[in-house]
Design a protein around this motif. Structure first.
Motif, PDB file in Angstrom:
ATOM      1  N   ALA A 198       0.398   3.787  -3.006  1.00 59.08           N
ATOM      2  CA  ALA A 198      -0.187   5.082  -2.665  1.00 59.08           C
ATOM      3  C   ALA A 198       0.726   6.238  -3.057  1.00 59.08           C
ATOM      4  CB  ALA A 198      -0.482   5.137  -1.175  1.00 59.08           C
TER       5      ALA A 198
ATOM      6  N   HIS B 286      -6.484   1.996  -1.993  1.00 58.91           N
ATOM      7  CA  HIS B 286      -5.515   2.278  -3.044  1.00 58.91           C
ATOM      8  C   HIS B 286      -5.530   1.213  -4.133  1.00 58.91           C
ATOM      9  CE1 HIS B 286      -3.926   5.793  -1.119  1.00 58.91           C
ATOM     10  NE2 HIS B 286      -3.916   5.139   0.012  1.00 58.91           N
TER      11      HIS B 286
ATOM     12  N   ALA C 239      -5.432  -0.678   2.048  1.00 59.67           N
ATOM     13  CA  ALA C 239      -5.092  -1.353   0.797  1.00 59.67           C
ATOM     14  C   ALA C 239      -6.248  -1.239  -0.203  1.00 59.67           C
ATOM     15  CB  ALA C 239      -4.756  -2.814   1.065  1.00 59.67           C
TER      16      ALA C 239
ATOM     17  N   GLY D  13      -1.603   4.182   4.817  1.00 61.65           N
ATOM     18  CA  GLY D  13      -1.018   2.866   4.605  1.00 61.65           C
ATOM     19  C   GLY D  13       0.132   2.609   5.546  1.00 61.65           C
TER      20      GLY D  13
ATOM     21  N   THR E 134       0.832  -1.203   0.000  1.00 62.89           N
ATOM     22  CA  THR E 134       0.000   0.000   0.000  1.00 62.89           C
ATOM     23  C   THR E 134       0.868   1.254   0.000  1.00 62.89           C
ATOM     24  OG1 THR E 134      -1.495  -1.264   1.360  1.00 62.89           O
ATOM     25  CG2 THR E 134      -1.974   1.063   1.118  1.00 62.89           C
TER      26      THR E 134
END
Lengths: 489, 161
Positions: free
Chosen positions: A324, A411, A408, A331, A320
């Motif tokens: 991201a 994203h 998670a 994250g 993540t």
């Protein structure tokens, strides 16, 4: 040398000082329990210094070799807590090697110093040296019992660790060759302005990233660098197994986040590329860990595979962070919160195993039958920790999983979260099997399973942590978020 | 001139490395390894890394090779040689793949080539780099702690059970 910067290293320096005091005291003192007390005192002093620095502004010290920021301080605090619980939990165990208790405690403290430096290191050179410092101490601790299994564990850990170090160095050499720098921020400056559009145009960077991931992957025991885990976890003294599974793993995640996020976090395609790399490794890691854990009959091996699976969940957080592209901290703080909850839960599970196995002299799950009647409190604690490892309410594991998976999904890693949820269901099978054996099986004997106050104290601290993180996660989430905010996102 | 010396050294290095892997007799393999360390030191000299070359000879040729040979002498049943593993073919495939990948990477990347002439002697520069301003003093100090941990570990591991 900039002497005025030394006060920013007080957590490490004080702990090292206490390690030396422990070695020296060992020569004079007959009552070895004092050494454990001195070690704990050292950890508390070091934790005090760490806390005192929490509000201080972020700076790099010793010519950008170490970063003093909240991210590092958070991990230092976590590592110190883990080391303290391990030393408390070792009380019953150290009687097996009467003459070398001082060295045992000193090595635990020195490896903690190494890991603390590792979480703060902001230069490839200091990262490598700190990694080796924690590594060497852990190799010795793994073979401390000197029986056949422990020696095998130590040797395997040493050999595979040496290979992993070599791979890591090769990766560092490639990155250095490409950028001409070793400090992470300088590498970031060069990489950001590279006139290339993708990793495939730049095989050296691609190979460098793969080799770095492989070298650090050994530390966090993700697939395909997990081969050492079951044998080392089984053979090493159980407190050291717990230490490896929690502290060493946490330090590994800290250094991965720092290297990849700080040095290789921009441009965005690069960040997404390594995010996907970790996402794929994460899916394989948790699936393999959980599936193989099902067939284990030895509880230390089972917890070993379970810790591989947990590393898989943690890597969802890493993926993540990459995907991201540093846009928000959710994250990353999810990763930190998961590490916190994993630390208390896994330590609790291992401490309960130490308490039970030390008395019944067996690590087989089958021998735990009826433990609910022989040692009700230990069985309750172990059950609580196993429930938290599955991720059921009202424990830390549930909040941690929700937190990390939520980020998670946010994203675009929905597929990975689905894999992770299926895996959590699989894991319930083997965790609950232990619970079933303990509570529903008939006890082999009526004999009680006594444990020392130190063990009980550390176990209750862990259980308290599991419940606190599960019931009132708010303030801990705030801590995790404060810890990642320093990475100027 | 340097090119010719480099290629000769490189060929000898690769040959010695292959011998280390393929020789059945562990003792001969160890001697080839010592030879390999020597040729690597030679390559360092062609790269103007004089200090590194001396350190290579002192530590690897001097100390590590003795350690290996003593270890072989203390090993029982050494005359049987290294047993052939079942994973020979997979290991060969993986090794060749890795070699191909590394060579491709080294050839196809545009490395930065410094136009600064090499320093002579390098010792002053290394000393300044380790202990001077902006240098690597902290890793040197951490390495000192590392040695302490290693000594502690050695004491613990050689104890009687």
């Amino acid at each position: 040398m900039i002497v005025s910067e030394l006060h920013l290293m007080t957590p490490e320096l004080s702990l090292l000082g206490f390690a030396l005091v422990v070695i020296l005291l060992d020569l004079f003192i007959k009552q070895k329990k004092v050494l454990a007390g001195v070690s704990i005192a050292g950890l508390i002093v070091s934790a005090g210094f760490t806390l005192a620095m929490w509000g201080a502004p972020t700076i790099d010290i010793f010519y950008a070799m170490l970063a003093v920021d909240r991210f590092a301080l958070f991990f230092k605090f976590l590592l110190l807590a883990a080391a303290g619980l391990i030393i408390l939990a070792s009380q019953d165990y150290v009687s097996k090697f009467e003459r070398f208790q001082g060295e045992y405690y000193a090595l635990v403290l020195i490896s903690a110093v190494g890991m603390m430096l590792l979480t703060a290191a902001a230069d490839l050179i200091s990262i490598y040296v700190a990694l080796e410092l924690s590594g060497i101490s852990l190799y010795v601790l793994a073979s401390f019992l000197k029986d056949q299994k422990s020696t095998e564990a130590g040797l395997k850990y040493l050999l595979l660790g040496a290979v992993a170090s070599a791979v890591l160095l090769y990766g560092m050499a490639l990155v250095f060759g490409l950028t001409g720098k070793t400090c992470l921020l300088c590498i970031a400056d060069v990489v950001e302005t590279m006139p290339i559009a993708g990793l495939l145009d730049n095989p050296a960077l691609l190979l460098g990233i793969i080799l770095l991931a492989a070298g650090f992957g050994f530390k966090i025991a993700c697939v395909p660098f997990q081969m050492w885990v079951p044998d080392v976890y089984e053979g090493a003294p159980t407190p050291i197994t717990a230490y490896l599974s929690v502290a060493s793993k946490a330090a590994g995640f800290a250094v991965i986040v720092r290297v990849f996020f700080v040095a290789l976090g921009a441009p965005s395609w690069l960040s997404i590329d390594w995010g996907i790399l970790f996402a794929i490794l994460s899916a394989i890691t948790m699936t393999l860990g959980n599936v193989v854990a099902i067939v284990q009959t030895n509880i230390k091996r089972m917890l070993g595979y379970s810790s591989i699976a947990q590393a898989g969940y943690l890597m969802v957080g890493l993926a993540t962070v990459g995907v991201a592209v540093g846009a928000d901290a959710l994250g990353r703080s999810g990763l930190l919160f998961f590490l916190m909850s994993y630390a208390v839960t896994n330590l609790g599970a291992f401490i309960a195993v130490i308490a039970i196995s030390n008395k019944i002299d067996s690590d087989l799950i089958g021998d735990y039958t009826g433990m609910g009647k022989r040692a009700p409190l230990l069985a309750v604690a172990l059950t609580l920790c196993l429930v938290s490892l599955i991720g059921l309410p009202p424990t830390a594991g549930l909040i941690a999983k929700i937190y990390i998976f939520n980020a998670a999904v946010h994203h675009g890693l929905l597929w990975l979260v689905i894999v992770a949820v299926i895996n959590s269901c699989i894991s319930a099978y083997y965790y609950l099997r232990v619970v079933k054996v303990m509570w529903l099986g008939a006890p082999v004997s009526e004999e009680k399973v006594p444990s020392s106050w130190a063990l009980r104290a550390s176990l209750s601290l862990c259980c308290l942590g599991v419940l606190l993180l599960g019931v009132i996660p708010g303030s801990f989430v705030g801590m995790a978020e404060a810890a990642v905010r320093i990475f100027g996102s | 001139m340097f090119d010719i010396v480099f290629w000769i050294l490189a060929a000898v290095t690769v040959g010695a490395a292959l011998a280390v892997v393929f020789l059945r007799d562990v003792f001969r393999a160890a001697l080839c390894l010592v030879f390999l360390f020597f040729t690597i030191a030679g390559i360092y000299i062609t790269l103007h890394a004089d200090f590194l070359a001396v350190v290579q000879v002192l530590i690897y040729v001097g100390a590590i090779s003795i350690l290996i040979i003593v270890a072989i002498m203390l090993t029982r049943e050494v005359w049987r040689g290294s047993p052939s593993g079942r994973l020979r073919i997979p290991a060969l495939v993986v090794g060749l793949l890795l070699l191909g990948m590394l060579m491709f990477t080294a050839m196809s990347t545009k490395w930065h080539i410094s136009d600064v002439p090499p320093q002579e002697p390098t010792t002053t520069a290394i000393g300044a780099g380790l202990f001077g301003d902006g240098g690597f003093l902290l890793p040197v100090e951490i390495a000192a702690v590392l040695l302490l941990a290693a000594v502690l570990g050695a004491i613990v591991l050689i104890r009687e059970k």
